[in-house]
Design a protein around this motif. Structure first.
Motif, PDB file in Angstrom:
ATOM      1  N   LYS A  46       0.824  -1.203   0.000  1.00 26.74           N
ATOM      2  CA  LYS A  46       0.000   0.000   0.000  1.00 26.74           C
ATOM      3  C   LYS A  46       0.857   1.251   0.000  1.00 26.74           C
ATOM      4  CE  LYS A  46      -2.908  -0.057   3.326  1.00 26.74           C
ATOM      5  NZ  LYS A  46      -3.992  -0.367   4.237  1.00 26.74           N
ATOM      6  N   TYR A  70      -6.788   0.207   9.997  1.00 25.71           N
ATOM      7  CA  TYR A  70      -5.603   0.169   9.145  1.00 25.71           C
ATOM      8  C   TYR A  70      -4.550   1.053   9.767  1.00 25.71           C
ATOM      9  CZ  TYR A  70      -8.325  -2.133   5.520  1.00 25.71           C
ATOM     10  OH  TYR A  70      -9.072  -3.018   4.835  1.00 25.71           O
ATOM     11  N   THR A  81     -21.292   0.951   1.049  1.00 29.62           N
ATOM     12  CA  THR A  81     -19.889   0.910   0.647  1.00 29.62           C
ATOM     13  C   THR A  81     -19.002   1.601   1.672  1.00 29.62           C
ATOM     14  OG1 THR A  81     -18.501   2.238  -0.798  1.00 29.62           O
ATOM     15  CG2 THR A  81     -20.819   2.306  -1.278  1.00 29.62           C
ATOM     16  N   GLY A  82     -17.876   0.971   1.942  1.00 30.13           N
ATOM     17  CA  GLY A  82     -16.957   1.503   2.946  1.00 30.13           C
ATOM     18  C   GLY A  82     -17.306   1.086   4.355  1.00 30.13           C
ATOM     19  N   SER A  83     -18.293   0.185   4.513  1.00 32.82           N
ATOM     20  CA  SER A  83     -18.710  -0.174   5.870  1.00 32.82           C
ATOM     21  C   SER A  83     -17.783  -1.208   6.509  1.00 32.82           C
ATOM     22  CB  SER A  83     -20.156  -0.683   5.848  1.00 32.82           C
ATOM     23  OG  SER A  83     -20.262  -1.744   4.937  1.00 32.82           O
ATOM     24  N   GLY A  84     -16.891  -1.785   5.729  1.00 32.23           N
ATOM     25  CA  GLY A  84     -15.907  -2.695   6.335  1.00 32.23           C
ATOM     26  C   GLY A  84     -16.069  -4.152   5.950  1.00 32.23           C
ATOM     27  N   LYS A  85     -16.849  -4.446   4.923  1.00 36.13           N
ATOM     28  CA  LYS A  85     -17.098  -5.845   4.542  1.00 36.13           C
ATOM     29  C   LYS A  85     -15.820  -6.545   4.076  1.00 36.13           C
ATOM     30  CE  LYS A  85     -20.100  -4.541   1.400  1.00 36.13           C
ATOM     31  NZ  LYS A  85     -20.027  -3.071   1.538  1.00 36.13           N
ATOM     32  N   THR A  86     -15.152  -5.886   3.124  1.00 35.68           N
ATOM     33  CA  THR A  86     -13.925  -6.485   2.603  1.00 35.68           C
ATOM     34  C   THR A  86     -12.889  -6.642   3.711  1.00 35.68           C
ATOM     35  OG1 THR A  86     -14.328  -5.575   0.417  1.00 35.68           O
ATOM     36  CG2 THR A  86     -12.070  -6.181   0.907  1.00 35.68           C
ATOM     37  N   SER A  87     -12.788  -5.616   4.557  1.00 37.79           N
ATOM     38  CA  SER A  87     -11.828  -5.686   5.657  1.00 37.79           C
ATOM     39  C   SER A  87     -12.123  -6.885   6.544  1.00 37.79           C
ATOM     40  CB  SER A  87     -11.886  -4.412   6.492  1.00 37.79           C
ATOM     41  OG  SER A  87     -11.790  -3.281   5.663  1.00 37.79           O
ATOM     42  N   GLN A  92     -12.845  -8.887  -4.626  1.00 32.47           N
ATOM     43  CA  GLN A  92     -13.809  -7.956  -5.193  1.00 32.47           C
ATOM     44  C   GLN A  92     -13.391  -7.534  -6.607  1.00 32.47           C
ATOM     45  OE1 GLN A  92     -14.513  -4.754  -2.493  1.00 32.47           O
ATOM     46  NE2 GLN A  92     -16.465  -4.241  -3.432  1.00 32.47           N
TER      47      GLN A  92
HETATM   48  P1  UTP Z   1     -13.739  -1.865   3.034  1.00 34.70           P
HETATM   49  O1  UTP Z   1     -12.967  -2.105   1.810  1.00 34.70           O
HETATM   50  O2  UTP Z   1     -13.715  -2.919   4.063  1.00 34.70           O
HETATM   51  O3  UTP Z   1     -15.230  -1.489   2.656  1.00 34.70           O
HETATM   52  O4  UTP Z   1     -13.215  -0.518   3.678  1.00 34.70           O
HETATM   53  P2  UTP Z   1     -16.349  -2.375   1.964  1.00 34.70           P
HETATM   54  O5  UTP Z   1     -17.445  -2.510   2.910  1.00 34.70           O
HETATM   55  O6  UTP Z   1     -15.770  -3.609   1.405  1.00 34.70           O
HETATM   56  O7  UTP Z   1     -16.804  -1.403   0.791  1.00 34.70           O
HETATM   57  P3  UTP Z   1     -17.316  -1.758  -0.686  1.00 34.70           P
HETATM   58  O8  UTP Z   1     -18.731  -2.161  -0.607  1.00 34.70           O
HETATM   59  O9  UTP Z   1     -16.436  -2.835  -1.216  1.00 34.70           O
HETATM   60  O10 UTP Z   1     -17.160  -0.485  -1.431  1.00 34.70           O
HETATM   61  C1  UTP Z   1     -13.690  -0.049   4.912  1.00 34.70           C
HETATM   62  C2  UTP Z   1     -13.002   1.256   5.244  1.00 34.70           C
HETATM   63  O11 UTP Z   1     -11.617   1.043   5.348  1.00 34.70           O
HETATM   64  C3  UTP Z   1     -10.900   1.989   4.626  1.00 34.70           C
HETATM   65  C4  UTP Z   1     -11.840   2.476   3.544  1.00 34.70           C
HETATM   66  O12 UTP Z   1     -11.598   3.807   3.248  1.00 34.70           O
HETATM   67  C5  UTP Z   1     -13.186   2.309   4.165  1.00 34.70           C
HETATM   68  O13 UTP Z   1     -13.580   3.493   4.792  1.00 34.70           O
HETATM   69  N1  UTP Z   1      -9.705   1.348   4.076  1.00 34.70           N
HETATM   70  C6  UTP Z   1      -9.841   0.308   3.221  1.00 34.70           C
HETATM   71  C7  UTP Z   1      -8.467   1.791   4.436  1.00 34.70           C
HETATM   72  O14 UTP Z   1      -8.319   2.728   5.208  1.00 34.70           O
HETATM   73  N2  UTP Z   1      -7.360   1.166   3.934  1.00 34.70           N
HETATM   74  C8  UTP Z   1      -7.484   0.106   3.072  1.00 34.70           C
HETATM   75  O15 UTP Z   1      -6.460  -0.436   2.626  1.00 34.70           O
HETATM   76  C9  UTP Z   1      -8.758  -0.325   2.708  1.00 34.70           C
END
Ligand code: UTP
Ligand code: MG
Length: 620
Positions: free
Chosen positions: A145, A379, A406-412, A452
């Motif tokens: 990153k 992060y 979107t941005g709610s943290g699902k991927t994280s 994704q």
């Molecule tokens: P996520 O990537 O977990 O969101 O990021 P999500 O729910 O999957 O979103 P969509 O639906 O795919 O769009 C959650 C938060 O973590 C921040 C992003 O800015 C977001 O607010 N983030 C994500 C980071 O700070 N660093 C990263 O490397 C990735």
């Protein structure tokens, strides 16, 4: 400031030794060949001068005392014992053969020196690239990153090349110069110390001016390098973003931008070339002045009878031989600076800490029960937590769906399960064991994830699907592709499974790419499956078909599905609703549809839309 610090970083010897592993033999052979080359080069003028002094002039001039022109006494004695001058006059070809012999030795050893130093340099470069690649492959996910891909590529290619070039072209050159100066000094001093002084008097100035000059033009060199870097960055960005450039009609602007950088590169490179032309021509003149000086003084000495004609020849030859390496010294030093900066840049990658194994590195069989206990995560560079106090449990074989804006943290959240990142609070248990205690490669092998934004290699579809197990039978590939609803599509392609996927998946549609990625994940036969919005580009019917086909397998798998489609979510055993990193709702479709909240709102909207679409369809 950062720049400055980098430049003054001392050369990391340990790193250098590590890269040199297995190349010492090449270096030693090259060094021996170098010594042989220098010595034979110095012997050649001596043979000529000996022929003049010992054979030719005494023959032509009555009363001329035969000189030895630096030939060691024992050889003279030996020649005298086999008949001396008379013998050599009769057999003059011997001198020719001696010349040929040493020229051959010189040519052979020069060849050996060049080829073995090339082996050494290339092997070192290979070691460097392998080490870099291996290190990069094992760095934490987070590392990438903070660095740009272009920069990393440059470090693995141009920086390695700068070091290699230095090793191949300059390293031995330093040794050669020192050796040449020492040899010349020994031979010349033995003949005539005063004339030696005259023959080298300008050399220190030549060396000094070379240092000063190359130091002065250093900035021009780095300007040119920088301009080249900018040019390739512009090119790379354009090729990567080719779709965006076309779609937004940016060709003209991008072309202008490129043309400008290209012109800048030309200008700076020309400047470097001009500077070099000045230097080489001026130092040439300087060098010839030195030779002229040696010649004039030498002729005077010869007329006076202080040296022989042959010795004069030796002095002028040696003076000419010395000027080239001496005027190169500054350049070598400049290149040494460049190579050490490059090595420093490589060092920065190698010394970045690798992914660690914080726990016990266990590898027990995995069933797939997962529990999140008050998991929190942020992060490294973010201020607000991305996940906050998330707790839930899943039994193996269950399907768990995640919904959230979107941005709610699902991927994280799902990346935490794979341990691409480590939870900062709470713990995640897999089969009752903290996931940090699993061996990370083992853990990841047991979790099939479809990202994704799936990445496909620019290889054939077959190779892409078989990536985890290149020897898997084709039947198994077809089976996975059938489940992912892509088999028939691929079969219909002209080259079928041998269709080469373009870079970043060009040539496939978004939905096709996602399905190839699903098929690839299925090949892993992992007990845990994660689909991160993996069917967003697939139509609802195909989505349903894939889920239907998957359900056969899902009974043995714990499945995470991130989706925005209520039809997809509703079939899950449990639905998690995330809002700003907090788990605001969890339950089954039936439970959630009854309470006010994000889930119900979205379900209502999607039902309404379906209804409208349905009635429109009906009317038509
Ligand atoms: P996520 O990537 O977990 O969101 O990021 P999500 O729910 O999957 O979103 P969509 O639906 O795919 O769009 C959650 C938060 O973590 C921040 C992003 O800015 C977001 O607010 N983030 C994500 C980071 O700070 N660093 C990263 O490397 C990735
Ligand atoms: Mg996401």
């Amino acid at each position: 400031m950062e720049e400055k610090k980098k430049k003054h970083k001392p050369i990391n010897r340990k790193l250098l030794r590590r890269f040199m592993k297995g190349t010492w033999g090449y270096f030693i052979i090259a060094a021996i060949a170098l010594i042989a080359a220098v010595l034979s080069a110095y012997i050649i003028p001596i043979i000529t001068s000996f022929t003049i002094d010992y054979v030719l002039i005494p023959y032509a001039e009555e009363g001329y005392k035969a000189g030895d022109s630096g030939v060691p006494g024992f050889i003279i004695n030996w020649i005298d014992s086999i008949g001396g001058r008379e013998f050599l006059i009769k057999h003059l070809y011997i001198m020719g053969i001696a010349l040929l012999l040493f020229t051959a030795v010189n040519a052979m050893s020069t060849f050996l020196r060049r080829s073995y130093i090339a082996y050494a340099g290339e092997s070192m470069a290979r070691n460097m690239r392998n080490d870099l690649y291996e290190h990069l492959a094992n760095l934490p996910f987070d590392y990438h990153k903070h660095v740009s891909t272009g920069d990393l590529v440059q470090r693995c290619t141009s920086d390695v090349d700068t070091v290699r070039r230095f090793i191949q072209n300059q390293l031995l050159e330093i040794a050669r110069t020192v050796l040449m100066v020492v040899c010349a000094a020994v031979i010349m001093l033995r003949m005539n110390p005063m004339l030696t002084l005259w023959s080298v008097i300008m050399m220190p100035f030549l060396a000094l001016s070379s240092f000063v000059y190359f130091k002065a033009v250093k900035d021009s060199f780095s300007d040119a390098d920088e301009a080249e870097g900018k040019l390739s960055a512009a090119l790379q960005e354009n090729l990567t973003g080719v779709r965006v450039v076309r779609a937004f009609g940016q060709q003209k602007r991008e072309l202008d931008n490129f043309t400008e950088k290209n012109a800048d590169f030309r200008k700076k490179n020309l400047r470097v070339n001009n500077l070099m032309a000045y230097y080489w021509s001026a130092s040439d003149a300087f060098g010839y002045m030195q030779i002229m000086l040696a010649l004039c003084v030498g002729v005077y000495y010869a007329i006076k009878g202080w040296i022989s004609v042959g010795e004069l020849l030796v002095f002028t030859s040696y003076t000419a031989m010395l000027t080239w390496p001496v005027r190169q010294l500054g350049r070598i030093l400049a290149d040494l600076g460049k190579a050490s900066v490059s090595l420093g840049r490589i060092d920065e990658i190698i010394s970045a800490p690798l992914e660690t194994e914080p726990g016990k590195a266990l590898t027990p069989p995995i069933t797939g029960d997962i529990e999140f206990r008050h998991v929190g995560f942020r992060y490294e560079d973010s201020v607000d937590p991305v996940l906050d106090d998330v707790s839930f449990t899943v039994k193996h074989g269950q399907t768990i769906a995640i919904l959230g804006s979107t941005g709610s943290g699902k991927t994280s959240l799902v990346q935490l399960i794979q341990r691409l990142y480590t939870a900062t609070e709470g713990e995640i248990l897999l089969d009752g064991v903290n996931i940090n205690d699993y061996e990370r490669h083992y853990l990841r092998r047991n979790i099939g994830i479809v990202l994704q934004e799936p990445f496909l290699y620019s290889r054939t579809i077959m190779e892409n699907i078989r990536i985890v197990d290149p020897d898997a039978p084709e039947e198994k590939v077809y089976e996975a592709a059938r489940i992912a609803s892509i088999h028939d599509v691929v079969k219909a392609f002209e080259n079928g499974y041998d269709t080469v996927v373009g870079e970043r998946g060009v040539t496939l549609s978004g939905g096709q790419k996602q399905r190839v990625a699903i098929a690839r994940m299925l090949m892993q036969e992992a007990p845990i499956i994660i689909l991160d919005d993996s069917m967003s580009a697939v139509d609802t019917e195909t989505d349903a078909a894939i889920r239907e086909a998957l359900s056969g397998r899902r009974q043995n798998c714990t499945t995470f599905i991130i989706s925005h489609r209520i039809t997809t979510l509703s079939t899950a055993d449990k639905i998690l609703v995330l809002e700003h990193g907090r788990l605001v709702q969890q339950g089954t479709h039936e439970e959630l549809i009854k309470v006010d909240g994000l889930y119900k709102r979205i379900a209502d909207i999607q039902n309404m839309l379906e209804g409208e679409l349905g009635s429109e369809g009906g009317e038509a």
